[in-house]
Design a protein around this motif. Structure first.
Motif, PDB file in Angstrom:
ATOM      1  N   VAL A  33     -64.216  16.796 -90.401  1.00 21.18           N
ATOM      2  CA  VAL A  33     -63.904  16.035 -91.607  1.00 21.18           C
ATOM      3  C   VAL A  33     -64.822  16.535 -92.711  1.00 21.18           C
ATOM      4  N   ARG A  34     -64.263  16.740 -93.895  1.00 22.24           N
ATOM      5  CA  ARG A  34     -65.095  17.200 -94.999  1.00 22.24           C
ATOM      6  C   ARG A  34     -65.772  16.022 -95.677  1.00 22.24           C
ATOM      7  N   ILE A  35     -67.084  16.176 -95.884  1.00 18.90           N
ATOM      8  CA  ILE A  35     -67.870  15.208 -96.644  1.00 18.90           C
ATOM      9  C   ILE A  35     -68.758  16.004 -97.594  1.00 18.90           C
ATOM     10  N   GLY A  36     -68.534  15.876 -98.890  1.00 18.98           N
ATOM     11  CA  GLY A  36     -69.225  16.714 -99.856  1.00 18.98           C
ATOM     12  C   GLY A  36     -68.886  18.168 -99.616  1.00 18.98           C
ATOM     13  N   ASP A  37     -69.903  19.006 -99.543  1.00 19.76           N
ATOM     14  CA  ASP A  37     -69.694  20.428 -99.283  1.00 19.76           C
ATOM     15  C   ASP A  37     -70.062  20.788 -97.849  1.00 19.76           C
ATOM     16  N   GLU A  38     -69.895  19.822 -96.960  1.00 17.89           N
ATOM     17  CA  GLU A  38     -70.181  20.046 -95.554  1.00 17.89           C
ATOM     18  C   GLU A  38     -69.021  19.551 -94.694  1.00 17.89           C
ATOM     19  N   VAL A  39     -69.038  19.969 -93.425  1.00 17.06           N
ATOM     20  CA  VAL A  39     -68.015  19.564 -92.466  1.00 17.06           C
ATOM     21  C   VAL A  39     -68.697  18.813 -91.332  1.00 17.06           C
ATOM     22  N   LEU A  40     -68.210  17.614 -91.062  1.00 15.59           N
ATOM     23  CA  LEU A  40     -68.712  16.818 -89.953  1.00 15.59           C
ATOM     24  C   LEU A  40     -67.987  17.221 -88.679  1.00 15.59           C
ATOM     25  N   ASP A  41     -68.731  17.617 -87.667  1.00 14.90           N
ATOM     26  CA  ASP A  41     -68.183  18.016 -86.371  1.00 14.90           C
ATOM     27  C   ASP A  41     -67.808  16.747 -85.602  1.00 14.90           C
ATOM     28  N   LEU A  42     -66.507  16.458 -85.510  1.00 12.73           N
ATOM     29  CA  LEU A  42     -66.082  15.181 -84.928  1.00 12.73           C
ATOM     30  C   LEU A  42     -66.267  15.120 -83.417  1.00 12.73           C
ATOM     31  N   ALA A  43     -66.121  16.231 -82.728  1.00 19.39           N
ATOM     32  CA  ALA A  43     -66.330  16.204 -81.279  1.00 19.39           C
ATOM     33  C   ALA A  43     -67.767  15.808 -80.963  1.00 19.39           C
ATOM     34  N   ALA A  44     -68.715  16.365 -81.704  1.00 16.53           N
ATOM     35  CA  ALA A  44     -70.118  16.033 -81.487  1.00 16.53           C
ATOM     36  C   ALA A  44     -70.453  14.645 -82.009  1.00 16.53           C
ATOM     37  N   LEU A  88     -75.104  17.368 -87.248  1.00 16.01           N
ATOM     38  CA  LEU A  88     -73.660  17.222 -87.071  1.00 16.01           C
ATOM     39  C   LEU A  88     -72.863  17.883 -88.188  1.00 16.01           C
ATOM     40  N   LEU A  89     -73.551  18.340 -89.225  1.00  9.98           N
ATOM     41  CA  LEU A  89     -72.898  18.859 -90.424  1.00  9.98           C
ATOM     42  C   LEU A  89     -73.076  20.363 -90.545  1.00  9.98           C
ATOM     43  N   TYR A  90     -72.002  21.034 -90.983  1.00 10.18           N
ATOM     44  CA  TYR A  90     -72.024  22.471 -91.225  1.00 10.18           C
ATOM     45  C   TYR A  90     -71.644  22.716 -92.687  1.00 10.18           C
ATOM     46  N   PRO A  91     -72.394  23.544 -93.419  1.00 13.37           N
ATOM     47  CA  PRO A  91     -71.971  23.890 -94.780  1.00 13.37           C
ATOM     48  C   PRO A  91     -70.586  24.526 -94.785  1.00 13.37           C
ATOM     49  N   VAL A  92     -69.731  24.093 -95.695  1.00 15.53           N
ATOM     50  CA  VAL A  92     -68.362  24.630 -95.773  1.00 15.53           C
ATOM     51  C   VAL A  92     -68.371  26.145 -95.930  1.00 15.53           C
ATOM     52  N   GLY A  93     -69.314  26.655 -96.711  1.00 19.15           N
ATOM     53  CA  GLY A  93     -69.358  28.084 -96.956  1.00 19.15           C
ATOM     54  C   GLY A  93     -69.803  28.919 -95.781  1.00 19.15           C
ATOM     55  N   GLU A  94     -70.244  28.278 -94.698  1.00 24.53           N
ATOM     56  CA  GLU A  94     -70.738  29.016 -93.540  1.00 24.53           C
ATOM     57  C   GLU A  94     -69.822  28.885 -92.327  1.00 24.53           C
ATOM     58  N   VAL A  95     -68.627  28.301 -92.507  1.00 21.78           N
ATOM     59  CA  VAL A  95     -67.674  28.177 -91.404  1.00 21.78           C
ATOM     60  C   VAL A  95     -66.364  28.851 -91.796  1.00 21.78           C
ATOM     61  N   THR A  96     -65.543  29.103 -90.811  1.00 24.18           N
ATOM     62  CA  THR A  96     -64.191  29.618 -91.056  1.00 24.18           C
ATOM     63  C   THR A  96     -63.219  28.459 -90.982  1.00 24.18           C
ATOM     64  N   LEU A  97     -62.445  28.264 -92.045  1.00 23.93           N
ATOM     65  CA  LEU A  97     -61.439  27.211 -92.083  1.00 23.93           C
ATOM     66  C   LEU A  97     -60.115  27.788 -91.591  1.00 23.93           C
ATOM     67  N   LEU A  98     -59.506  27.118 -90.627  1.00 27.79           N
ATOM     68  CA  LEU A  98     -58.320  27.617 -89.948  1.00 27.79           C
ATOM     69  C   LEU A  98     -57.094  26.785 -90.293  1.00 27.79           C
ATOM     70  N   LEU A  99     -55.912  27.285 -89.905  1.00 26.44           N
ATOM     71  CA  LEU A  99     -54.687  26.513 -90.081  1.00 26.44           C
ATOM     72  C   LEU A  99     -54.871  25.200 -89.315  1.00 26.44           C
TER      73      LEU A  99
END
Length: 392
Positions: A33-44, A88-99
């Protein structure tokens, strides 16, 4: 308030929380889930393996009660300072966004009265702009699910047959009238058939941005009598974030007046028009602001029409609104309209001119909706760069 880092006016605050699928560096794809400019890892974050999968489909299949429960748990986590955990958060710019979804069927509609009227005036100047069926049902066609791609995927100029009015015979080669269609897409979460307009929210999980790339010259030669085919099936780009319907409560508006009154299966007790504003950028220059609120047919009516004959929708099925255009010239959602079929070229601020897209052009569509307390709900963006046609 949230313990995550969310800049003021971000559009990705706790009132939004769009879902996507991401892969951290060296890691497997999973739901976030996106929150600000980060992605929350929902599984974790939530400890449920349904989020440790490479699409949203298994999560969506659990149904609306589970969607609501999950959203409530995410809000609770992100707004409880005692549970702050930045691992639990990953910067959006450091991950690959997939279909984000495994797409089943894909249907594209033609629901903008302004767009349909503009094209009618261009191609049938001596006849009524709208065809006789247009105000009685949401017109659509079945697209190609296998060529739906995530934002950022390059778009290769398509090959096909075309025949200009001045040509004696058709020719084969790259499209020379490559266009965009600024649209909004709807993702089906749970299966169903003969879905009434008032049951829309029980089946549709969320909303995203769409660019349905279109080869106008290929389309013009092929579409009679069965409709679009190769001119539409080579690429449809969607944004990586699916905004859940629950985030769009403040965006709901009535559709424009519908006359004649729709048949009973297309009527609903509550309106499902949406006040969404899109912006189209060509090579970094803003060229249009299509307003979704002016769409004649609602997404609830589109789904009702799709399934009224007994057709079943399944988890991951996807349908799009068709080109969004408003009444004003700067609200048109396609270049065929912006340039009036190529007769009125656009002049960009850097002095370049365009009728249709050239190789190397980049088109980006972004969008937002009103949220609670004056906030904006951002849809992110959908972007694509045109690559040259292959040798054939």
């Amino acid at each position: 308030m949230t313990w995550a880092n969310v800049a003021e006016g971000s559009g990705f605050g706790p009132a939004n929380l769009p879902y996507g699928v991401f892969a951290p560096a060296g890691g497997a794809a999973r739901v976030g889930v996106r929150i600000g400019d980060e992605v929350l890892d929902l599984a974790a974050a939530l400890g449920d393996t349904v989020f440790a999968r490479p699409t949203l489909n298994d999560f969506m299949a659990r149904g609306r009660d589970f969607w609501r429960e999950t959203r409530a748990r995410i809000v609770e986590l992100l707004t409880d300072a005692t549970r702050a955990d930045h691992t639990l958060l990953y910067p959006v710019g450091e991950v690959t966004l997939l279909l984000p979804i495994a797409v089943g069927d894909y249907v594209d509609f033609y629901a903008s009265e302004a767009h349909a009227t503009n094209l009618g005036r261009m191609f049938r100047p001596d006849s009524a702009a709208l065809l006789p069926n247009w105000k009685h049902l949401p017109v659509g066609y079945h697209g190609r699910a296998g060529t739906i791609v995530v934002s950022g995927t390059p778009v290769t100029r398509p090959l096909g047959q075309r025949k200009a009015p001045t040509d004696a015979e058709p020719v084969f080669g790259p499209s020379v009238r490559l266009d965009i269609e600024a649209e909004v897409g709807f993702v089906v979460g749970t299966p169903g058939t003969r879905i009434g307009s008032d049951d829309f929210a029980e089946h549709v999980f969320g909303v995203c941005l769409v660019n349905d790339w279109s080869a106008r010259d290929i389309q013009a030669w092929e579409y009679v009598p069965l409709g679009p085919f190769l001119g539409k099936s080579f690429a449809t780009s969607i944004s990586p974030w699916i905004v859940p319907l629950e985030a769009l409560t403040e965006a709901r508006v009535p559709t424009p007046p519908q006359e004649p009154r729709p048949l009973p299966y297309l009527r609903g007790a509550e309106p499902w028009g949406l006040d969404l504003t899109l912006t189209v950028h060509l090579n970094g220059h803003t060229v249009s602001h299509p307003p979704y609120a002016e769409m004649y047919w609602s997404p609830a009516q589109m789904l009702a029409h799709t399934t009224v004959n007994g057709a079943t929708v399944r988890t991951g099925d996807f349908y799009a609104s068709g080109t969004i255009s408003g009444a004003a010239p700067d609200q048109r959602g396609s270049f065929i309209e912006m340039t009036w079929n190529g007769t009125e070229p656009l002049t960009l601020p850097d002095g370049t001119r365009r009728t249709f897209l050239q190789d190397g052009d980049t088109v980006t569509i972004d969008g937002w909706a009103p949220g609670p307390n004056g906030e904006r709900i951002s849809f992110g963006e959908v972007t694509g760069e045109i690559r040259p046609a292959p040798e054939f």
